[in-house]
Design an enzyme around this catalytic site. Structure first.
Site, PDB file in Angstrom:
ATOM      1  N   ASP A  25      17.937 -40.025  34.827  1.00  9.27           N
ATOM      2  CA  ASP A  25      17.526 -40.309  36.197  1.00  9.27           C
ATOM      3  C   ASP A  25      18.693 -41.109  36.787  1.00  9.27           C
ATOM      4  OD1 ASP A  25      16.615 -41.568  38.449  1.00  9.27           O
ATOM      5  OD2 ASP A  25      14.704 -42.180  37.567  1.00  9.27           O
TER       6      ASP A  25
ATOM      7  N   ASP B  80      17.195 -38.346  46.745  1.00  7.21           N
ATOM      8  CA  ASP B  80      17.280 -39.254  47.897  1.00  7.21           C
ATOM      9  C   ASP B  80      16.098 -40.233  47.895  1.00  7.21           C
ATOM     10  OD1 ASP B  80      18.194 -40.262  50.278  1.00  7.21           O
ATOM     11  OD2 ASP B  80      17.646 -38.527  51.518  1.00  7.21           O
TER      12      ASP B  80
END
Ligand code: AR6
Length: 335
Positions: free
Chosen positions: A9, A33
């Site tokens: 991640d 985002d």
């Protein structure tokens, strides 16, 4: 190592900068985002409001607030339509402009997601190819550690054609190389029992092996060379510079100077192969260089066969090789 492809991640990555795949408003959204804004906290949005948006292909920088990174470089990838609307160039611009910004700020490391390959629909294999190609080019003339952070299942990321071509090669190789294995065992046994006797063997068995033999004089001449000495000699012989070599090997400058200074340096197998690739060595030369470090390419390891696939195909682009190794779940070259 200069380019590392990892699964993670991106909000967890410790790099000087992480790159956000944003939209032209720069005011947040979904996917990576959304994850970045959530993890960085509301101050990020406040700073983004002052940036006046961003055009596709461009990049702008903010602080990273609660993230482990120091900066966020926001870039806007192209929306994929059909590949005929300048998508590839715009995607390449994203990587180029983000890297240029990182360089302007003297950053040492940067982490990219696979820009445009989610909501914007860019085919993942093509997105990966463009990313690797632009980052690879950049790293051939710059020193920076670049992480390419891939989030999803790895098999999606390599083109169908390359994937099946490598798979086919792996299948063929296991069978094709068997006689050589047998021959090597046979030869070893012969040498153990009759060290003075020349060996007699059938042509079929010898054929693939003869190809690989070099003259005895060469072998004896270079017997005492260490890995480091052999490497430096090969660099000279190929007319390459040090920096060209370590960059093409995806190896950082510090590790290279360690190897240069210590003639008894013992590299990992991945480092040794990375140099063989950087130097454009053929199968025999690769085998010799690896031997200097006490390694061999085996026929029962997927990793080894993938390396042989690229050498056989004359493709010495380490970044592309790493893309393929990644897709096959293998350790990357250059560590
Ligand atoms: N870390 C790393 N990669 C991630 C993460 C994560 N936390 N989350 C998703 N990905 P996308 P785009 C991967 O959709 O295609 C937004 O709404 C994901 O699997 O985030 O450029 C923006 O505001 C995919 O491979 O970005 C824009 O409107 C890759 O990141 C639009 O989406 C990019 O997927 C941008 O679309």
């Amino acid at each position: 190592m200069p380019l590392e492809i990892i699964r993670n991640d991106i909000t967890k990555v410790h790099a000087d900068a992480i790159v956000n795949a944003a939209n032209s408003s720069l005011l947040g959204g979904g996917g990576v985002d959304g994850a970045i804004h959530r993890a960085a906290g509301p101050e990020l949005l406040a700073e983004c409001r002052n940036l006046g948006g961003c055009k596709a292909g461009n990049a702008k920088m903010t602080k990273a607030y609660n993230l482990p990174a120091k900066y966020i470089i926001h870039t806007v990838g192209p929306v994929w339509y059909d590949g005929k609307r300048n998508e590839e160039k715009l995607l390449a611009d994203c990587y180029r402009n983000a890297l240029a910004l990182a360089k302007d700020y003297n950053l040492e490391s940067i982490a990219f997601p696979l820009i445009s390959s989610g909501t914007f629909g860019y085919p993942k294999d093509r997105a990966l190819k463009t990313a690797i190609s632009v980052i690879g080019d950049f790293l051939l003339s710059n020193d920076m550690t670049v992480y390419l952070v891939v989030f999803d299942k790895i098999s999606f990321t390599l083109s169908e054609k390359l994937f099946s071509s490598i798979t086919q090669y792996i299948d063929d190789k296991y069978i094709e190389e068997l006689p050589v294995d047998r021959y090597n065992q046979f030869e070893q046994r012969h040498i153990d029992f009759y060290p003075e006797e020349p060996m007699f063997s059938s042509r079929e068995v010898l054929a693939p092996v003869i190809k690989r033999k070099r003259s005895l004089i060469d072998v004896v001449k270079n017997l005492d060379e260490t890995f480091s000495q052999r490497l430096l000699r090969l660099i000279d012989e190929k007319g390459m510079t040090d920096s060209e070599t370590y960059k093409k090997a995806n190896i950082d400058r510090k590790l290279f100077s360690k190897i240069r200074k210590d003639i008894y340096y013992k590299p990992s197998k991945h480092t040794a192969i990375a140099f063989a690739i950087a130097l454009g060595l053929n199968q025999d030369e690769t085998k010799d260089l690896l031997l200097k470090a006490g390694f061999a390419l085996s026929h029962s390891s997927k990793f080894d066969i993938i390396i042989q696939y690229f050498i056989d195909n004359g493709n010495y682009n380490i970044f592309e090789i790493n893309g393929a190794l990644f897709a096959f779940g293998q350790h990357l070259l250059g560590v």
